[in-house]
Design an enzyme around this catalytic site. Structure first.
Site, short mmCIF file in Angstrom:
data_model
loop_
_atom_site.label_atom_id
_atom_site.label_comp_id
_atom_site.label_asym_id
_atom_site.label_seq_id
_atom_site.Cartn_x
_atom_site.Cartn_y
_atom_site.Cartn_z
N HIS A 180 -0.90 -6.99 2.72
CA HIS A 180 -1.53 -6.55 1.44
C HIS A 180 -1.03 -7.15 0.19
O HIS A 180 0.11 -7.32 0.13
CB HIS A 180 -2.05 -5.12 1.13
CG HIS A 180 -2.43 -4.43 2.70
ND1 HIS A 180 -1.58 -3.62 3.57
CD2 HIS A 180 -3.73 -4.50 3.13
CE1 HIS A 180 -2.62 -3.54 4.41
NE2 HIS A 180 -3.62 -3.85 4.46
N ASP A 192 3.26 -6.01 1.66
CA ASP A 192 3.85 -5.53 2.94
C ASP A 192 3.58 -6.52 3.97
O ASP A 192 3.43 -6.00 5.16
CB ASP A 192 3.22 -4.10 3.16
CG ASP A 192 1.70 -4.22 3.22
OD1 ASP A 192 1.00 -5.37 3.00
OD2 ASP A 192 1.07 -3.17 3.33
N SER A 205 -8.85 -2.42 3.92
CA SER A 205 -7.66 -1.84 3.40
C SER A 205 -7.55 -2.54 1.83
O SER A 205 -6.96 -2.16 1.01
CB SER A 205 -6.59 -2.36 3.98
OG SER A 205 -6.28 -3.76 4.26
#
Ligand SMILES: *[C@@H]1O[C@H](CO)[C@@H](O)[C@H](O)[C@H]1NC(C)=O
Ligand SMILES: *[C@@H]1O[C@H](CO)[C@@H](O)[C@H](O)[C@H]1NC(C)=O
Ligand SMILES: *[C@@H]1O[C@H](CO)[C@@H](O)[C@H](O)[C@H]1NC(C)=O
Ligand SMILES: *[C@@H]1O[C@H](CO)[C@@H](O)[C@H](O)[C@H]1NC(C)=O
Ligand SMILES: *[C@@H]1O[C@H](CO)[C@@H](O)[C@H](O)[C@H]1NC(C)=O
Length: 394
Positions: free
Chosen positions: A360, A357, A48
């Protein structure tokens, strides 16, 4: 929206290189000297930290407010805006990378992104539905890449038409920059799912290095020559890591990061640096740059307030608790409070937060990290991004 940075003349001919090395004094700081490279494309592998839409195209789009700061809507990224890989593409004068798995509206002329959120080097023994980790492990990403080369060339040559506008030319594969940012989920999944001890997690690192080496060698054997490899970040500073393993949250450092967790990341990075050095020896005709994003991220977290950010462990898009983050409801999720459903939304000013979040970084944090690494100050050898074709063995 990518900046059309002026391209310097390509210095890819070995003769030109030899001459410029012989005539010019070595550029200060640059291990191998040389001018700007010509990277017509970027092929990225990872998780990610660099997913620009892979997981979203398979398992449902990253919900709003992801994307709000820069794209004005969700853009396949787990972030309010751009990721480090986006700043890399911009800085090389390339468009943002389309995710290989995104079959709608993608343009792969100047690269492709095989990263998906939740990816690890090793295959997971569980399903995304059970654990949240992606089935698109690094070996799968390398198969995708092999298919990408074969099929894009077949279609480019045999179908022509529009395909010549959305697929790369054959010679781009040897000139491209191959970027890697993976390993975080191997460490976190061992810690989170298997409840392993720090010693046990450290024990998997040699296996991770073997697998990573073999994947990079397979990209090399398919024609890749320029590699840009990020190490892993200070995972012990991520709210989700701290909440998942409260037993590891202390002892903590002065910033509130887990010392044990970060020690594993540091050991991973030490071995990764050695692994990259050994690849450089094995393949003297290729260039390998090891990039210490750990130091950039830790600098940001430990000096957050001095750098104009809020509490670095306080999540922007989250709700509740010490970190403004609840393990059970992610950014954009819905939470029932006093009988009404509320959406977990963004803080007012994401540019003041480090953590987007709980897992990240925000765009502002990613920009800081990019600015730290772009000139080579945190790289081995210390070459700038634009000269990463010169990171060769001696
Ligand atoms: C999956 O299971 C195999 C066989 O037990 C094991 O060797 C491997 O380490 C496991 N992978 C992960 C990511 O835990
Ligand atoms: C790609 O093409 C090469 C050469 O034709 C072949 O050996 C290889 O198996 C192909 N790979 C895939 C994934 O189709
Ligand atoms: C795809 O991107 C390239 C530049 O990277 C551009 O020249 C081309 O026109 C784009 N193709 C389409 C169909 O938009
Ligand atoms: C995980 O391991 C820690 C430390 O050994 C222990 O305190 C904790 O209870 C374990 N958690 C689970 C879910 O097994
Ligand atoms: C829910 O109700 C409690 C008790 O009345 C109150 O303290 C709290 O602020 C309420 N939360 C929200 C989000 O309205």
């Amino acid at each position: 929206m990518a900046t059309a940075a002026a391209k310097a003349p390509a210095l890819v001919l070995p003769l030109v290189l030899v001459l410029s090395l012989a005539l010019a004094p070595p550029a200060s700081g640059a291990a191998a000297g040389g001018g700007d490279c010509h990277f017509p494309a970027v092929f990225n592998f990872g998780d990610s930290n660099s997913d620009t839409g892979g997981l979203s195209s398979l398992f449902g789009a990253a919900p709003p407010p992801n994307g709000r700061t820069f794209f004005g809507m969700p853009a396949g990224r787990y972030c309010d805006g751009r990721l480090v890989i986006d700043f890399i593409a911009e800085s090389l004068g390339l468009p943002y990378l389309s995710a290989y798995l995104n079959s709608i509206g993608s343009n792969f002329t100047q690269g492709s992104n095989f990263a998906t959120a939740g990816s690890s080097i090793r295959r997971q023994n569980t399903s995304l539905f059970l654990s949240g980790f992606s089935p698109i492990s690094l070996d799968v990403q390398s198969w995708e890449f092999e298919q990408f080369i074969n099929r894009s060339q077949f279609v480019y040559n045999n179908k022509g038409g529009i395909y010549r506008e959305i697929l790369p030319r054959a010679d781009y594969f040897s000139q491209a920059l191959y970027t890697f940012d993976i390993g975080q989920n191997d460490i976190t999944s061992s810690y989170l799912q298997c409840n392993k001890s720090t010693e046990e997690v450290q024990g998997i690192i040699p296996d991770l290095m073997e697998r990573l080496t073999s994947i990079i060698q397979s990209v090399y054997s398919l024609g890749g020559r320029y590699f840009w490899i990020h190490n892993t970040g200070p995972l012990g500073c991520l709210p989700y890591a701290l909440l998942h393993r409260p037993d590891l949250a202390s002892p903590s450092d002065g910033t509130g990061c887990s010392i044990a967790y970060n020690k594993v990341a540091q050991l991973f990075n030490l071995r990764l640096k050695e692994t990259v050095a050994s690849l450089r020896k094995t393949h003297p005709d290729a260039a390998f740059t090891y990039v210490d994003v750990y130091t950039a991220k830790y600098r940001l977290i430990s000096e957050a307030r001095k750098l104009g950010f809020d509490d670095p462990l306080l999540t922007c898009c989250g709700h509740g608790g010490r970190y403004n983050f609840d393990l059970n409801i992610g950014c954009g999720g819905r939470k029932q409070m006093n009988g009404t459903w509320v959406v977990v939304g963004s803080c007012e000013d994401p540019s003041k937060r480090v953590s987007w979040d709980g897992v990240h970084f925000t765009e502002a944090a990613n920009k800081f990290v990019f600015d730290q690494i772009v000139a080579g100050a945190l790289s081995d050898p210390p070459v700038p991004l634009r000269q990463a074709c010169h990171s060769r063995g001696q």
